[in-house]
Design an enzyme around this catalytic site. Structure first.
Site, PDB file in Angstrom:
ATOM      1  N   ASP A  99      -2.579   1.043   8.286  1.00  0.00           N
ATOM      2  CA  ASP A  99      -1.414   1.888   7.975  1.00  0.00           C
ATOM      3  C   ASP A  99      -0.244   1.609   8.919  1.00  0.00           C
ATOM      4  OD1 ASP A  99      -2.886   3.133   5.944  1.00  0.00           O
ATOM      5  OD2 ASP A  99      -3.626   4.689   7.286  1.00  0.00           O
TER       6      ASP A  99
ATOM      7  N   HIS B  37       0.785   5.318   1.352  1.00  0.00           N
ATOM      8  CA  HIS B  37       0.046   6.202   2.256  1.00  0.00           C
ATOM      9  C   HIS B  37       0.664   7.598   2.202  1.00  0.00           C
ATOM     10  CE1 HIS B  37      -2.488   7.274   5.642  1.00  0.00           C
ATOM     11  NE2 HIS B  37      -1.443   7.844   6.203  1.00  0.00           N
TER      12      HIS B  37
ATOM     13  N   ASN C  53       0.853  -1.189   0.000  1.00  0.00           N
ATOM     14  CA  ASN C  53       0.000   0.000   0.000  1.00  0.00           C
ATOM     15  C   ASN C  53       0.887   1.236   0.000  1.00  0.00           C
ATOM     16  OD1 ASN C  53      -2.516   1.465   0.240  1.00  0.00           O
ATOM     17  ND2 ASN C  53      -1.977   1.870   2.367  1.00  0.00           N
TER      18      ASN C  53
ATOM     19  N   SER D 254       4.686   7.059   2.051  1.00  0.00           N
ATOM     20  CA  SER D 254       5.325   5.805   2.452  1.00  0.00           C
ATOM     21  C   SER D 254       4.699   4.635   1.716  1.00  0.00           C
ATOM     22  CB  SER D 254       5.144   5.563   3.961  1.00  0.00           C
ATOM     23  OG  SER D 254       5.491   6.695   4.732  1.00  0.00           O
TER      24      SER D 254
END
Length: 216
Positions: free
Chosen positions: A148, A112, A110, A139
């Site tokens: 997260d 972020h 992912n 990030s």
């Protein structure tokens, strides 16, 4: 020649990070192919980006399922049918169930828009300004059950200017996202990046808690 890493990308919106990946793969900069793009929203513009690039698309409308678990189970089946080596979340606006995260552990990335662990969740640019942060950024991280909270792989760091607004920060962070996300996918596709017992590892060496840092 080695088989390219088969990537499935999950989106909910415009797909700008998807486009960055498509472009870098087209430049032969990443030994990967995007096997499918899956969206939970039929109107997501990222689906058009995928179709224009000749990539298979699928819409799974979360509202058509009886709860988060049923939707995630269908999503797991769809991804597994496409034999994904790596699942990339590119603006996928769904909180994933623990069962989904565990199923794809070590092959789920992912991005972020903050320097994690700072500013998890939403409205990161406004929160960075409110906190008086001198630096901001984005990030790439492995996804774990903590929102997260998975181990960081790489961060892009930019200065916060005195006249910055949430919009100007967002614009500059976006530019960095389009650089570091394809970079992280390339490392994974090349077999250099993995999730070890103690966190993210690059070339067999543990990465720092904040991941590889790139400053601009």
């Amino acid at each position: 020649m080695a088989t390219p890493c088969n990537v499935v990308v999950l989106i909910s919106g415009s797909g700008s990070n998807l486009q960055a990946l498509i472009d870098r793969i087209a430049d032969d900069a990443i030994p990967a192919r995007i096997g499918a793009v899956i969206s939970n929203r039929a109107e997501a513009y990222g689906l058009k980006r995928a179709q224009q690039a000749g990539i298979d698309t699928l819409v799974l409308d979360h509202k058509a399922f009886d709860g988060r678990e049923a939707f995630d189970a269908a999503l797991i089946r769809a991804i597994d049918e496409r034999e994904a080596d790596l699942v990339v979340l590119a603006g996928f606006m769904r909180i994933l169930t623990p069962a989904f995260v565990r199923h794809f552990s070590g092959r789920l990335l992912n991005i972020h828009p903050s320097l994690l662990p700072k500013h998890k969740g939403l409205h990161t640019h406004q929160r960075a300004l409110d906190a008086g942060d001198r630096e901001h950024g984005c990030s790439v991280h492995f996804v774990t059950e903590e929102l997260d909270g998975g181990p960081s792989v790489v961060q892009a760091v930019i200065p916060v200017h005195p006249d910055d607004t949430p919009e100007s920060l967002a614009q500059r962070v976006h530019v960095q996202e389009h650089f570091i996300y394809p970079l992280a996918v390339r490392w994974f596709a090349e077999g250099r990046l993995r999730l070890g017992a103690l966190g993210a590892e690059l070339d067999g060496q543990p990465l720092p808690a904040s991941g590889q840092s790139i400053r601009h």
